[in-house]
Design a protein around this motif. Structure first.
Motif, short mmCIF file in Angstrom:
data_model
loop_
_atom_site.label_atom_id
_atom_site.label_comp_id
_atom_site.label_asym_id
_atom_site.label_seq_id
_atom_site.Cartn_x
_atom_site.Cartn_y
_atom_site.Cartn_z
N UNK A 119 0.83 -1.21 0.00
CA UNK A 119 0.00 0.00 0.00
C UNK A 119 0.86 1.25 0.00
N UNK A 120 0.19 2.37 0.17
CA UNK A 120 0.88 3.65 0.13
C UNK A 120 1.70 3.87 1.39
N UNK A 121 2.91 4.34 1.23
CA UNK A 121 3.71 4.72 2.41
C UNK A 121 3.60 6.21 2.66
N UNK A 122 3.20 6.99 1.66
CA UNK A 122 2.98 8.43 1.84
C UNK A 122 1.99 8.90 0.79
N UNK A 123 1.11 9.80 1.18
CA UNK A 123 0.14 10.44 0.26
C UNK A 123 0.21 11.94 0.50
N UNK A 124 0.26 12.68 -0.58
CA UNK A 124 0.30 14.14 -0.51
C UNK A 124 -0.90 14.72 -1.27
N UNK A 125 -1.53 15.72 -0.68
CA UNK A 125 -2.69 16.39 -1.28
C UNK A 125 -2.36 17.87 -1.35
N UNK A 126 -2.60 18.47 -2.51
CA UNK A 126 -2.28 19.89 -2.69
C UNK A 126 -3.36 20.54 -3.56
N UNK A 127 -3.62 21.80 -3.27
CA UNK A 127 -4.59 22.57 -4.04
C UNK A 127 -3.87 23.72 -4.72
N UNK A 128 -4.21 23.95 -5.97
CA UNK A 128 -3.76 25.14 -6.70
C UNK A 128 -5.02 25.92 -7.01
N UNK A 129 -5.23 27.03 -6.29
CA UNK A 129 -6.51 27.74 -6.39
C UNK A 129 -6.39 29.04 -7.16
N UNK A 130 -7.44 29.33 -7.92
CA UNK A 130 -7.64 30.64 -8.52
C UNK A 130 -8.68 31.32 -7.65
N UNK A 131 -8.19 32.05 -6.65
CA UNK A 131 -9.07 32.69 -5.67
C UNK A 131 -8.36 33.92 -5.10
N UNK A 132 -9.15 34.85 -4.62
CA UNK A 132 -8.59 36.04 -3.99
C UNK A 132 -8.46 35.87 -2.48
N UNK A 133 -8.43 34.66 -2.01
CA UNK A 133 -8.36 34.39 -0.58
C UNK A 133 -6.99 34.78 -0.03
N UNK A 134 -6.99 35.47 1.11
CA UNK A 134 -5.72 35.83 1.74
C UNK A 134 -5.17 34.61 2.47
N UNK A 135 -4.00 34.74 3.10
CA UNK A 135 -3.35 33.61 3.75
C UNK A 135 -4.21 32.99 4.85
N UNK A 136 -4.87 33.83 5.64
CA UNK A 136 -5.72 33.31 6.71
C UNK A 136 -6.90 32.53 6.13
#
Length: 171
Positions: A119-136
């Motif tokens: 099975x998986x030993x590591x899984x990574x999830x990432x988002x690349x967003x087109x949004x005006x959201x600030x860091x918070x």
């Protein structure tokens, strides 16, 4: 869908589940049919998915790999969850991508090394967003998406599992 509409749709569900917790328990099901060669066909509700061996374990690449399907389910669930969270918070997300990737050591799958995990030993999830959201806002989106994504939480906190075989003639 906007935040008001989402809240209107979810409010009676939330109220019902608060009043009757058993109503919130839903059993989801999936089934597969053993196919030709080393395949299993799974009905997705929209199409038939033929799963088979990954090329790293002897497959020819013509059938879907169930490991890939697991990552696809994670990406789909996380994407829907992020959209729902953003909608609820009133954060406009114009678009973007959800990327899920995982590392598998096929020595475990093929029984080459008993110490290698299956099975998986590591899984990574990432988002690349087109949004005006600030860091918070981005941090809040990620935190709440992680908290409410069913597939992510299932991977993070595995449920009780059981397996069995019912063998018979003419099955």
């Amino acid at each position: 869908m906007d935040a008001t509409t989402l809240r209107e749709i979810q409010a009676p569900l939330k109220a019902r589940y608060r009043d009757d917790p058993d109503a919130a328990l839903v059993t989801l099901r999936a089934s597969g049919s053993l196919g030709e060669g080393i395949t299993c066909s799974v009905e997705t509700g929209r199409a038939l998915a033929d799963a088979g061996l990954h090329p790293a374990s002897g497959g020819d690449g013509s059938a879907l790999c169930s490991g890939d399907m697991l990552l696809e389910a994670l990406a789909a669930c996380a994407g829907v969850t992020l959209r729902a969270v953003a909608t609820s918070l009133g954060i406009e997300v114009r678009g973007g991508r959800v990327l899920a990737e995982g590392d598998v050591d096929f020595r475990g799958t093929l029984g080459v090394d008993r110490e290698a995990p299956v099975g998986f030993r590591a899984i990574r999830l990432r988002f690349e967003l087109d949004a005006d959201a600030d860091e918070d806002e981005q941090a809040t989106l990620l935190r709440l998406t992680e908290r409410y994504c069913v597939v992510l939480q299932t991977l993070a906190r595995p449920p009780e599992l059981s397996a069995g075989i019912a063998a018979g003639s003419g099955a």
